[in-house]
Design a protein around this motif. Structure first.
Motif, PDB file in Angstrom:
ATOM      1  N   ILE A   1      -3.760  -4.690  -9.374  1.00  0.00           N
ATOM      2  CA  ILE A   1      -3.682  -3.279  -8.992  1.00  0.00           C
ATOM      3  C   ILE A   1      -5.110  -2.822  -8.705  1.00  0.00           C
ATOM      4  O   ILE A   1      -6.003  -2.995  -9.539  1.00  0.00           O
ATOM      5  CB  ILE A   1      -3.077  -2.415 -10.112  1.00  0.00           C
ATOM      6  N   SER A   2      -5.317  -2.279  -7.507  1.00  0.00           N
ATOM      7  CA  SER A   2      -6.653  -1.806  -7.117  1.00  0.00           C
ATOM      8  C   SER A   2      -6.565  -0.356  -6.662  1.00  0.00           C
ATOM      9  O   SER A   2      -5.662   0.014  -5.900  1.00  0.00           O
ATOM     10  CB  SER A   2      -7.222  -2.665  -5.981  1.00  0.00           C
ATOM     11  N   TRP A   3      -7.524   0.451  -7.136  1.00  0.00           N
ATOM     12  CA  TRP A   3      -7.617   1.858  -6.765  1.00  0.00           C
ATOM     13  C   TRP A   3      -8.992   2.096  -6.140  1.00  0.00           C
ATOM     14  O   TRP A   3     -10.023   1.784  -6.744  1.00  0.00           O
ATOM     15  CB  TRP A   3      -7.425   2.750  -7.982  1.00  0.00           C
ATOM     16  N   PHE A   4      -9.020   2.623  -4.923  1.00  0.00           N
ATOM     17  CA  PHE A   4     -10.266   2.868  -4.198  1.00  0.00           C
ATOM     18  C   PHE A   4     -10.554   4.370  -4.205  1.00  0.00           C
ATOM     19  O   PHE A   4      -9.666   5.188  -3.919  1.00  0.00           O
ATOM     20  CB  PHE A   4     -10.145   2.359  -2.762  1.00  0.00           C
ATOM     21  N   PHE A   5     -11.790   4.743  -4.518  1.00  0.00           N
ATOM     22  CA  PHE A   5     -12.139   6.159  -4.640  1.00  0.00           C
ATOM     23  C   PHE A   5     -13.629   6.332  -4.392  1.00  0.00           C
ATOM     24  O   PHE A   5     -14.392   5.354  -4.312  1.00  0.00           O
ATOM     25  CB  PHE A   5     -11.764   6.685  -6.030  1.00  0.00           C
TER      26      PHE A   5
ATOM     27  N   TYR B   1       0.866  -1.186   0.000  1.00  0.00           N
ATOM     28  CA  TYR B   1       0.000   0.000   0.000  1.00  0.00           C
ATOM     29  C   TYR B   1       0.902   1.236   0.000  1.00  0.00           C
ATOM     30  O   TYR B   1       1.078   1.891   1.020  1.00  0.00           O
ATOM     31  CB  TYR B   1      -0.912  -0.020   1.225  1.00  0.00           C
TER      32      TYR B   1
ATOM     33  N   SER C   1     -14.193   1.044  -6.452  1.00  0.00           N
ATOM     34  CA  SER C   1     -12.859   0.509  -6.685  1.00  0.00           C
ATOM     35  C   SER C   1     -12.723   0.104  -8.143  1.00  0.00           C
ATOM     36  O   SER C   1     -13.690  -0.328  -8.780  1.00  0.00           O
ATOM     37  CB  SER C   1     -12.575  -0.687  -5.779  1.00  0.00           C
TER      38      SER C   1
ATOM     39  N   ARG D   1     -10.164  -2.347 -10.407  1.00  0.00           N
ATOM     40  CA  ARG D   1      -9.168  -3.405 -10.202  1.00  0.00           C
ATOM     41  C   ARG D   1      -8.804  -4.047 -11.527  1.00  0.00           C
ATOM     42  O   ARG D   1      -9.685  -4.346 -12.355  1.00  0.00           O
ATOM     43  CB  ARG D   1      -9.708  -4.463  -9.236  1.00  0.00           C
TER      44      ARG D   1
ATOM     45  N   ASN E   1      -5.270   4.582  -0.732  1.00  0.00           N
ATOM     46  CA  ASN E   1      -6.264   4.122  -1.705  1.00  0.00           C
ATOM     47  C   ASN E   1      -5.686   3.258  -2.825  1.00  0.00           C
ATOM     48  O   ASN E   1      -6.404   2.916  -3.771  1.00  0.00           O
ATOM     49  CB  ASN E   1      -7.023   5.291  -2.338  1.00  0.00           C
ATOM     50  N   LEU E   2      -4.410   2.893  -2.742  1.00  0.00           N
ATOM     51  CA  LEU E   2      -3.807   2.055  -3.781  1.00  0.00           C
ATOM     52  C   LEU E   2      -3.317   0.746  -3.164  1.00  0.00           C
ATOM     53  O   LEU E   2      -2.625   0.751  -2.145  1.00  0.00           O
ATOM     54  CB  LEU E   2      -2.635   2.774  -4.449  1.00  0.00           C
ATOM     55  N   GLU E   3      -3.676  -0.372  -3.797  1.00  0.00           N
ATOM     56  CA  GLU E   3      -3.244  -1.686  -3.345  1.00  0.00           C
ATOM     57  C   GLU E   3      -2.579  -2.424  -4.496  1.00  0.00           C
ATOM     58  O   GLU E   3      -3.127  -2.503  -5.601  1.00  0.00           O
ATOM     59  CB  GLU E   3      -4.425  -2.509  -2.835  1.00  0.00           C
TER      60      GLU E   3
END
Length: 346
Positions: free
Chosen positions: A251-255, A204, A264, A266, A208-210
């Motif tokens: 790659i996951s982006w949460f917003f 992380y 999200s 992904r 917000n990025l995984e």
């Protein structure tokens, strides 16, 4: 009838070479539990086990020209045993745990369809193997598993690393056996070992990025020659359906796309190395394959809605390859697919 001159009618089964029915049942009882001993604040010991007993019943009937009128067979078998498990964990601190486990497991046996052994050509081929018919039953196979692992968090838990090495002894393998006449069954044959390593990473780097990664290496081979020449397995052969290498990542982006929604986006990728579908020199190779997927998810309260794209690049990924007397064929992954799914949690 066109092939037999109507001979089936003499056996009370017009237009019927072979039809059959098999009724199977499996009843199992078990008792299991774990005992955990906290030796001190760093060490923990676990001992567990499972006692089991199961019974399977099989009633098979067939009619038609191939079985010369009618055929009925009943079989019953039962097994019981105990599978233990031992584990030891060391908690270095709140972020690092080392562990080791030893465990035993099994897979229940069952019945085979013996009437198929009377199909023309099969009795002679069974006799060549030293059999007077298809074996009515196959027994459980079992394994012992040994594992050492690490679970850890680093950099204030912005990075997670989990890894394990393992060794597995597999005995009395339930092995598919086939004949050129087109029939097959399961029997217990051979022993195998499997050893390898698995690694998982999650990072992380910013809010917000995984980022995730997983990979594995597996060396799974026979430990002895298989007894039946029509199976074809020899000491050192790789086990069917087990690739040496596999890896993947995401790659996951949460917003927040809309007020009251969490969202999200992904993307994930998975690679699986090549493997073989069976034993023997004539076995088919399943080539390596890779798939990429995308997901856009909206979540609010108990509702979750996802727009997904599977197999983004439309790869014709071959999942498995098969060969039999009727010819060779492959099973492929679903092609480029777009869809929407909704889920309600209650």
């Amino acid at each position: 009838d066109a092939q037999t001159g109507g001979a089936a009618a003499f056996f009370g089964a017009p237009d019927n070479l072979l039809s059959g029915r098999a009724d199977r049942s499996l009843h199992e009882v078990a008792a299991f539990g774990d005992l955990v001993w906290t030796i001190d604040e760093r060490w923990e010991f676990t001992a567990g086990g499972r006692w089991f007993r199961f019974e399977y019943d099989h009633v098979e009937s067939a009619t038609g020209l191939i079985v010369l009128g009618s055929f009925t067979e009943e079989s019953t078998a039962d097994e019981s045993g105990f599978t233990p498990k031992l584990g030891l964990s060391y908690f270095h601190n709140q972020d690092i745990t080392l562990y080791g486990t030893v465990a035993n497991g099994y897979r229940p046996g069952g019945p085979n369809l013996t009437a198929l052994g009377q199909i023309p050509g099969c009795p002679e081929q069974l006799a060549w193997l030293g059999l007077d018919g298809i074996p009515p039953l196959y027994e459980s196979d079992s394994l012992w598993s040994y594992e050492l692992g690490l679970k850890s968090g680093w950099a204030g838990r912005q990075l997670y690393l989990n890894t394990a090495v393992y060794y597995i002894d597999w005995a009395e393998i339930q092995t598919p056996v086939g004949l050129p006449c087109g029939v097959g069954w399961l029997e217990n044959a051979g022993e195998a070992t499997s050893k390898g390593i698995e690694v998982e990473l999650a990072a992380y780097p910013v809010a917000n990025l995984e980022l995730t990664f997983n990979g594995s290496y597996t060396d799974a081979t026979l430990s002895e020659d298989l007894p039946r020449p029509n199976v074809g397995g020899a000491d050192g052969d790789h086990l069917p359906g087990v690739p040496e290498f596999a890896l993947g990542g995401s790659i996951s982006w949460f917003f927040n796309a809309f007020e009251g929604f969490t969202s999200s986006l992904r993307a994930d990728y998975q690679y699986v190395g090549s493997s073989y579908g069976a034993f023997g020199p004539g076995r088919l190779e399943t080539p390596s394959q890779s798939l990429t997927n995308l997901r856009l998810t909206l979540h609010r309260n108990r509702w979750e809605t996802t727009l997904f794209i599977n197999n983004l690049f439309g790869n014709r990924a071959i999942i498995s390859a098969h060969d039999n007397p009727a010819g060779a064929y492959v099973t492929t992954a679903r092609p480029f697919t777009v869809g929407i799914s909704a889920r309600f949690t209650y």
